[in-house]
Write a protein that holds these residues in place. Sequence first.
Motif, PDB file in Angstrom:
ATOM      1  N   TRP A  76      17.958   2.212  10.966  1.00  0.00           N
ATOM      2  CA  TRP A  76      19.297   1.805  10.524  1.00  0.00           C
ATOM      3  C   TRP A  76      20.246   3.002  10.509  1.00  0.00           C
ATOM      4  N   LEU A  77      19.783   4.124   9.986  1.00  0.00           N
ATOM      5  CA  LEU A  77      20.629   5.322   9.949  1.00  0.00           C
ATOM      6  C   LEU A  77      20.951   5.818  11.356  1.00  0.00           C
ATOM      7  N   ALA A  78      20.013   5.657  12.278  1.00  0.00           N
ATOM      8  CA  ALA A  78      20.215   6.147  13.645  1.00  0.00           C
ATOM      9  C   ALA A  78      21.298   5.377  14.390  1.00  0.00           C
ATOM     10  N   GLU A  79      21.697   4.203  13.885  1.00  0.00           N
ATOM     11  CA  GLU A  79      22.776   3.454  14.523  1.00  0.00           C
ATOM     12  C   GLU A  79      24.096   4.218  14.450  1.00  0.00           C
ATOM     13  N   ASN A  80      24.262   5.013  13.399  1.00  0.00           N
ATOM     14  CA  ASN A  80      25.447   5.863  13.236  1.00  0.00           C
ATOM     15  C   ASN A  80      25.001   7.099  12.465  1.00  0.00           C
ATOM     16  N   PRO A  81      24.351   8.048  13.133  1.00  0.00           N
ATOM     17  CA  PRO A  81      23.637   9.123  12.428  1.00  0.00           C
ATOM     18  C   PRO A  81      24.533   9.950  11.508  1.00  0.00           C
ATOM     19  N   PRO A  82      24.130  10.097  10.251  1.00  0.00           N
ATOM     20  CA  PRO A  82      24.864  10.970   9.338  1.00  0.00           C
ATOM     21  C   PRO A  82      24.514  12.433   9.603  1.00  0.00           C
ATOM     22  N   GLU A  83      25.317  13.332   9.050  1.00  0.00           N
ATOM     23  CA  GLU A  83      25.034  14.757   9.232  1.00  0.00           C
ATOM     24  C   GLU A  83      23.704  15.156   8.600  1.00  0.00           C
ATOM     25  N   ILE A  84      23.389  14.563   7.444  1.00  0.00           N
ATOM     26  CA  ILE A  84      22.187  14.932   6.689  1.00  0.00           C
ATOM     27  C   ILE A  84      21.467  13.660   6.274  1.00  0.00           C
ATOM     28  N   VAL A  85      20.152  13.663   6.359  1.00  0.00           N
ATOM     29  CA  VAL A  85      19.320  12.559   5.875  1.00  0.00           C
ATOM     30  C   VAL A  85      18.352  13.126   4.852  1.00  0.00           C
ATOM     31  N   LEU A  86      18.341  12.546   3.655  1.00  0.00           N
ATOM     32  CA  LEU A  86      17.453  13.018   2.590  1.00  0.00           C
ATOM     33  C   LEU A  86      16.348  12.017   2.325  1.00  0.00           C
ATOM     34  N   CYS A  87      15.104  12.486   2.435  1.00  0.00           N
ATOM     35  CA  CYS A  87      13.917  11.706   2.084  1.00  0.00           C
ATOM     36  C   CYS A  87      13.232  12.428   0.922  1.00  0.00           C
ATOM     37  N   GLY A 109      21.582  15.063  16.112  1.00  0.00           N
ATOM     38  CA  GLY A 109      22.334  16.078  15.386  1.00  0.00           C
ATOM     39  C   GLY A 109      22.187  16.061  13.887  1.00  0.00           C
ATOM     40  N   SER A 110      21.384  15.139  13.347  1.00  0.00           N
ATOM     41  CA  SER A 110      21.184  15.078  11.899  1.00  0.00           C
ATOM     42  C   SER A 110      20.201  16.154  11.440  1.00  0.00           C
ATOM     43  N   LEU A 111      20.437  16.676  10.254  1.00  0.00           N
ATOM     44  CA  LEU A 111      19.441  17.495   9.557  1.00  0.00           C
ATOM     45  C   LEU A 111      18.656  16.569   8.640  1.00  0.00           C
ATOM     46  N   VAL A 112      17.345  16.488   8.845  1.00  0.00           N
ATOM     47  CA  VAL A 112      16.486  15.658   8.012  1.00  0.00           C
ATOM     48  C   VAL A 112      15.802  16.559   6.991  1.00  0.00           C
ATOM     49  N   VAL A 113      15.994  16.247   5.713  1.00  0.00           N
ATOM     50  CA  VAL A 113      15.448  17.030   4.604  1.00  0.00           C
ATOM     51  C   VAL A 113      14.419  16.172   3.880  1.00  0.00           C
ATOM     52  N   ALA A 114      13.264  16.756   3.546  1.00  0.00           N
ATOM     53  CA  ALA A 114      12.238  15.987   2.851  1.00  0.00           C
ATOM     54  C   ALA A 114      11.511  16.861   1.837  1.00  0.00           C
ATOM     55  N   SER A 115      11.013  16.223   0.797  1.00  0.00           N
ATOM     56  CA  SER A 115      10.305  16.939  -0.263  1.00  0.00           C
ATOM     57  C   SER A 115       8.850  17.134   0.102  1.00  0.00           C
ATOM     58  N   ALA A 116       8.295  18.246  -0.404  1.00  0.00           N
ATOM     59  CA  ALA A 116       6.914  18.624  -0.106  1.00  0.00           C
ATOM     60  C   ALA A 116       6.238  19.083  -1.402  1.00  0.00           C
ATOM     61  N   PRO A 117       4.928  18.929  -1.517  1.00  0.00           N
ATOM     62  CA  PRO A 117       4.232  19.327  -2.736  1.00  0.00           C
ATOM     63  C   PRO A 117       4.115  20.840  -2.848  1.00  0.00           C
ATOM     64  N   ALA A 118       3.970  21.314  -4.075  1.00  0.00           N
ATOM     65  CA  ALA A 118       3.801  22.752  -4.304  1.00  0.00           C
ATOM     66  C   ALA A 118       2.414  23.229  -3.899  1.00  0.00           C
ATOM     67  N   CYS A 119       1.461  22.317  -3.823  1.00  0.00           N
ATOM     68  CA  CYS A 119       0.112  22.680  -3.400  1.00  0.00           C
ATOM     69  C   CYS A 119      -0.535  21.446  -2.784  1.00  0.00           C
ATOM     70  N   GLY A 120      -1.657  21.653  -2.134  1.00  0.00           N
ATOM     71  CA  GLY A 120      -2.349  20.543  -1.508  1.00  0.00           C
ATOM     72  C   GLY A 120      -1.957  20.363  -0.059  1.00  0.00           C
ATOM     73  N   GLU A 121      -2.313  19.220   0.483  1.00  0.00           N
ATOM     74  CA  GLU A 121      -2.087  18.941   1.891  1.00  0.00           C
ATOM     75  C   GLU A 121      -0.625  18.627   2.177  1.00  0.00           C
ATOM     76  N   PRO A 122      -0.151  18.921   3.384  1.00  0.00           N
ATOM     77  CA  PRO A 122       1.213  18.540   3.755  1.00  0.00           C
ATOM     78  C   PRO A 122       1.409  17.028   3.670  1.00  0.00           C
ATOM     79  N   VAL A 134      11.001  21.052   1.657  1.00  0.00           N
ATOM     80  CA  VAL A 134      11.406  21.741   0.424  1.00  0.00           C
ATOM     81  C   VAL A 134      10.472  21.366  -0.719  1.00  0.00           C
ATOM     82  N   GLN A 135      10.062  22.362  -1.490  1.00  0.00           N
ATOM     83  CA  GLN A 135       9.324  22.116  -2.722  1.00  0.00           C
ATOM     84  C   GLN A 135      10.091  22.720  -3.893  1.00  0.00           C
TER      85      GLN A 135
END
Length: 210
Positions: A76-87, A109-122, A134-135
Motif C-alpha cells: 500500500w505504501l509503495a503505491e505512493n512511496p513516502p520519504e521514510i517508512v517506520l516499522c 527512494g524511501s528510507l525504511v527504518v526498523a527496530s532491532a533487539p539489543a541482544c539475540g538473533e536479528p 536501530v536498537q
Amino acid sequence: MIRIGLVDGPLPETHPVLSEQARLCEADGSPAAANHASAMADTIKAQAGEVHFINAVVFPGRLATSAGTVCAALDWLAENPPEIVLCSFGMAQPSIELTARAHVLMQAGSLVVASAPACGEPVYPAAIDGVVSVQGDARCLPGELSRLDLPQATYGACPAAICDPDIRGASVAAAHMAGLLARLWRGTADDTLTALETAIRYHGRERRTG
C-alpha cells in the motif's frame, strides 16, 4: 513536507497530521496498538517538527501482526512511496516476500527504518539489507545516536518515548531515528544518511558495569 509511513497501530482519525490511513487487520478491542502508534507519532514529531503520517495499521489492538499483513502494508505504501517508512517491530522469521517489498520501497527512494533487539538473533525487517536498523541505547538523549555496527543493529538511539514513559525500548529508538531522519532530510535517502553522521555521539556498543 516529509511524509512518514507509520506501519503500526491506528492513529486516531482526528490526528492533526494524519494524511492517509489503511486498516489492514480487524480490530480486536485492545487499546495497546493505538497507544503505541500515538507514542511513536509523538516521538517522531518531537524530533522532526511538521510531518505528515501515512498510517498502515497492522496491529489489531494487540501488538502482534504477521508477515503477510506487513507485506500488504508495504504494498500500500509503495503505491505512493513516502520519504521514510517506520516499522517499530521485529519478526523472528525471514520472509522472501517481506524482503522484496522492502526493496521496492528502498528502490523508490524511501528510507525504511526498523527496530532491532539489543541482544539475540536479528529480526525482520531490521535485518534486511539496506534497512536502517536501530536498537535502544540508554546513553543517547533525543537527537543523539550511537553507531553500533552490530549483527542485529547498525545504530542506537534514545529508548524513551516522548510523553509516555511507560513505552520504552527498540520501537521507540526507531521512532527517534525516523524523526531525526525527517529533520535532516536532504532530498535523497543517501544524502540524508550522510547528514545523519552529525548526530552520532557514540561509537561501539554500550558497556554496562556492575
